[in-house]
Enzyme design. Sequence first.
Site, PDB file in Angstrom:
ATOM      1  N   HIS A  19      53.963  40.590  39.240  1.00 35.65           N
ATOM      2  CA  HIS A  19      53.982  41.178  40.587  1.00 35.65           C
ATOM      3  C   HIS A  19      55.276  41.949  40.852  1.00 35.65           C
ATOM      4  O   HIS A  19      55.266  42.937  41.592  1.00 35.65           O
ATOM      5  CB  HIS A  19      53.721  40.089  41.627  1.00 35.65           C
ATOM      6  CG  HIS A  19      52.326  39.554  41.542  1.00 35.65           C
ATOM      7  ND1 HIS A  19      51.948  38.313  41.979  1.00 35.65           N
ATOM      8  CD2 HIS A  19      51.177  40.116  41.032  1.00 35.65           C
ATOM      9  CE1 HIS A  19      50.651  38.123  41.762  1.00 35.65           C
ATOM     10  NE2 HIS A  19      50.172  39.206  41.178  1.00 35.65           N
ATOM     11  N   HIS A  42      40.554  42.656  37.461  1.00 32.15           N
ATOM     12  CA  HIS A  42      40.421  41.196  37.550  1.00 32.15           C
ATOM     13  C   HIS A  42      41.259  40.763  38.751  1.00 32.15           C
ATOM     14  O   HIS A  42      42.406  40.332  38.606  1.00 32.15           O
ATOM     15  CB  HIS A  42      40.916  40.515  36.275  1.00 32.15           C
ATOM     16  CG  HIS A  42      40.139  40.879  35.054  1.00 32.15           C
ATOM     17  ND1 HIS A  42      40.201  42.123  34.467  1.00 32.15           N
ATOM     18  CD2 HIS A  42      39.261  40.151  34.312  1.00 32.15           C
ATOM     19  CE1 HIS A  42      39.394  42.139  33.414  1.00 32.15           C
ATOM     20  NE2 HIS A  42      38.814  40.963  33.292  1.00 32.15           N
ATOM     21  N   SER A 115      47.460  40.045  43.552  1.00 30.95           N
ATOM     22  CA  SER A 115      47.792  41.462  43.326  1.00 30.95           C
ATOM     23  C   SER A 115      47.138  42.387  44.368  1.00 30.95           C
ATOM     24  O   SER A 115      47.795  43.331  44.843  1.00 30.95           O
ATOM     25  CB  SER A 115      47.407  41.876  41.899  1.00 30.95           C
ATOM     26  OG  SER A 115      46.118  41.407  41.551  1.00 30.95           O
ATOM     27  N   GLU A 133      36.041  41.429  40.861  1.00 34.20           N
ATOM     28  CA  GLU A 133      36.223  39.994  40.621  1.00 34.20           C
ATOM     29  C   GLU A 133      34.848  39.389  40.358  1.00 34.20           C
ATOM     30  O   GLU A 133      33.935  39.541  41.156  1.00 34.20           O
ATOM     31  CB  GLU A 133      36.894  39.333  41.831  1.00 34.20           C
ATOM     32  CG  GLU A 133      36.934  37.814  41.801  1.00 34.20           C
ATOM     33  CD  GLU A 133      37.561  37.224  40.541  1.00 34.20           C
ATOM     34  OE1 GLU A 133      38.644  37.666  40.124  1.00 34.20           O
ATOM     35  OE2 GLU A 133      36.941  36.306  39.951  1.00 34.20           O
ATOM     36  N   ASP A 158      31.776  42.989  36.396  1.00 39.76           N
ATOM     37  CA  ASP A 158      32.667  42.894  35.237  1.00 39.76           C
ATOM     38  C   ASP A 158      33.678  44.051  35.306  1.00 39.76           C
ATOM     39  O   ASP A 158      33.309  45.224  35.191  1.00 39.76           O
ATOM     40  CB  ASP A 158      31.798  42.987  33.978  1.00 39.76           C
ATOM     41  CG  ASP A 158      32.628  42.975  32.709  1.00 39.76           C
ATOM     42  OD1 ASP A 158      33.867  42.874  32.793  1.00 39.76           O
ATOM     43  OD2 ASP A 158      32.030  43.081  31.626  1.00 39.76           O
ATOM     44  N   GLY A 159      34.939  43.701  35.471  1.00 40.21           N
ATOM     45  CA  GLY A 159      35.981  44.713  35.638  1.00 40.21           C
ATOM     46  C   GLY A 159      36.200  45.560  34.396  1.00 40.21           C
ATOM     47  O   GLY A 159      36.562  46.733  34.490  1.00 40.21           O
ATOM     48  N   ASP A 179      44.153  42.400  34.282  1.00 44.31           N
ATOM     49  CA  ASP A 179      44.811  41.085  34.350  1.00 44.31           C
ATOM     50  C   ASP A 179      43.782  39.970  34.152  1.00 44.31           C
ATOM     51  O   ASP A 179      43.511  39.183  35.054  1.00 44.31           O
ATOM     52  CB  ASP A 179      45.492  40.982  35.736  1.00 44.31           C
ATOM     53  CG  ASP A 179      46.225  39.671  35.925  1.00 44.31           C
ATOM     54  OD1 ASP A 179      46.619  39.047  34.917  1.00 44.31           O
ATOM     55  OD2 ASP A 179      46.409  39.269  37.092  1.00 44.31           O
TER      56      ASP A 179
HETATM   57  C1  LIG Z   1      44.549  36.113  36.214  1.00 45.30           C
HETATM   58  S1  LIG Z   1      43.322  36.109  37.429  1.00 45.30           S
HETATM   59  C2  LIG Z   1      43.683  37.526  38.394  1.00 45.30           C
HETATM   60  C3  LIG Z   1      44.902  37.434  39.232  1.00 45.30           C
HETATM   61  C4  LIG Z   1      45.201  38.642  40.080  1.00 45.30           C
HETATM   62  N1  LIG Z   1      45.096  39.893  39.332  1.00 45.30           N
HETATM   63  C5  LIG Z   1      46.579  38.535  40.675  1.00 45.30           C
HETATM   64  O1  LIG Z   1      47.553  39.020  40.072  1.00 45.30           O
HETATM   65  O2  LIG Z   1      46.699  37.992  41.770  1.00 45.30           O
HETATM   66  C6  LIG Z   1      41.921  36.653  36.540  1.00 45.30           C
HETATM   67  C7  LIG Z   1      40.651  36.750  37.379  1.00 45.30           C
HETATM   68  O3  LIG Z   1      39.649  37.455  36.642  1.00 45.30           O
HETATM   69  C8  LIG Z   1      38.375  36.923  36.981  1.00 45.30           C
HETATM   70  N2  LIG Z   1      37.469  37.366  35.899  1.00 45.30           N
HETATM   71  C9  LIG Z   1      37.224  36.791  34.707  1.00 45.30           C
HETATM   72  N3  LIG Z   1      36.442  37.614  33.947  1.00 45.30           N
HETATM   73  C10 LIG Z   1      36.227  38.729  34.687  1.00 45.30           C
HETATM   74  C11 LIG Z   1      35.568  39.962  34.443  1.00 45.30           C
HETATM   75  N4  LIG Z   1      34.967  40.200  33.274  1.00 45.30           N
HETATM   76  N5  LIG Z   1      35.550  40.908  35.415  1.00 45.30           N
HETATM   77  C12 LIG Z   1      36.162  40.689  36.609  1.00 45.30           C
HETATM   78  N6  LIG Z   1      36.825  39.542  36.893  1.00 45.30           N
HETATM   79  C13 LIG Z   1      36.860  38.583  35.941  1.00 45.30           C
HETATM   80  C14 LIG Z   1      38.625  35.448  37.094  1.00 45.30           C
HETATM   81  O4  LIG Z   1      37.625  34.828  37.885  1.00 45.30           O
HETATM   82  C15 LIG Z   1      40.023  35.417  37.746  1.00 45.30           C
HETATM   83  O5  LIG Z   1      39.914  35.326  39.148  1.00 45.30           O
END
Ligand SMILES: C[S@@+](CC[C@H](N)C(=O)[O-])C[C@H]1O[C@@H](n2cnc3c(N)ncnc32)[C@H](O)[C@@H]1O
Length: 295
Positions: A19, A42, A115, A133, A158-159, A179
């Site tokens: 961050h 993500h 984020s 997400e 799916d991101g 992320d």
């Molecule tokens: C490390 S966390 C994200 C934290 C956030 N970016 C932050 O900095 O506050 C990863 C997130 O990705 C989500 N996730 C997992 N696979 C994913 C995908 N294929 N597409 C989107 N989100 C996904 C998880 O549920 C989780 O909430």
Amino acid sequence: MLAYRHAFHAGNHADVLKHLVLVQVLRYMVGKDKPFRYIDTHAGAGGYQLKGAVAQKKTEYREGIGRLWSRADLPPLVADYVQLVQRFNLPPAEDGRLPALEKGMTPPLALYPGSPSLASLLLTPFDKLHLYELHPADARTLAAHFGGEKRSRVMQEDGFAALKKELPPTPRRAVVLIDPSYETVGDYSRVVASLREAVQRFAEGVYMVWYPQVSRVEAVQLPKRLTGVAPKGWLHVRLTVAQPDQQGFGLAGSGVFILNPPYTLHQQLAELMPWLTEQLAQYDGASYLIEELPG
Ligand SMILES: C[S@@+](CC[C@H](N)C(=O)[O-])C[C@H]1O[C@@H](n2cnc3c(N)ncnc32)[C@H](O)[C@@H]1O
């Protein structure tokens, strides 16, 4: 499999590093007089209760944001980030916006912004936030935070796959944060493949990839594989704060790989990382690395 919940880890040393870099990248972007798109592949839940049962299970935030919270001697870049987190801890005004911090005021640390919320505090009304997400509960929380905002879109998709349709953006300016949770080993390869495809579609984008420093070959090889996607124009920063446990498990630290970083970022990190390493160290061998190959 979606067992990972960021709420267990919110505000830990890895969030602090990620961050801090994100805030500096976004500050640079908003400093130019041209709107841009922030794409968070993500996004997580957008905000986390640190006093709730989940965060209290491991209290990781105490060794991260907790170590910086009430300090009066923060270097300016760290103070900038900590003040944004402090604003997130203020009760919103009547219009729903977060008020400015009053000078010398430190609210109790009860919440940690994800984020998307840090980006939301920094972006102008003309910029856009596109937030992906996959976890249903976190996507719902995120939508509750951002659903009503005209400049923001929350998508439970799916991101990695979504990056294709996002790029190139109009206008042609974007910051992409990748992320993942790295919950499955396939995430490492998906990061590399999606970054490669993203760069083919939109070479001038600013891309940030976060990765964990853990004892598995895919994690160790990831930074090198990312430099293969973009032989030039990258910056890599890593912060190691702890030793792996006796079985070789645990999060020793984390890294952020930035493609097309603001030209100011290397110098900012060179000033910041020695101090940050000292503050977040959990053992005598704590260290940092900064490497760059300018474009
Ligand atoms: C490390 S966390 C994200 C934290 C956030 N970016 C932050 O900095 O506050 C990863 C997130 O990705 C989500 N996730 C997992 N696979 C994913 C995908 N294929 N597409 C989107 N989100 C996904 C998880 O549920 C989780 O909430």
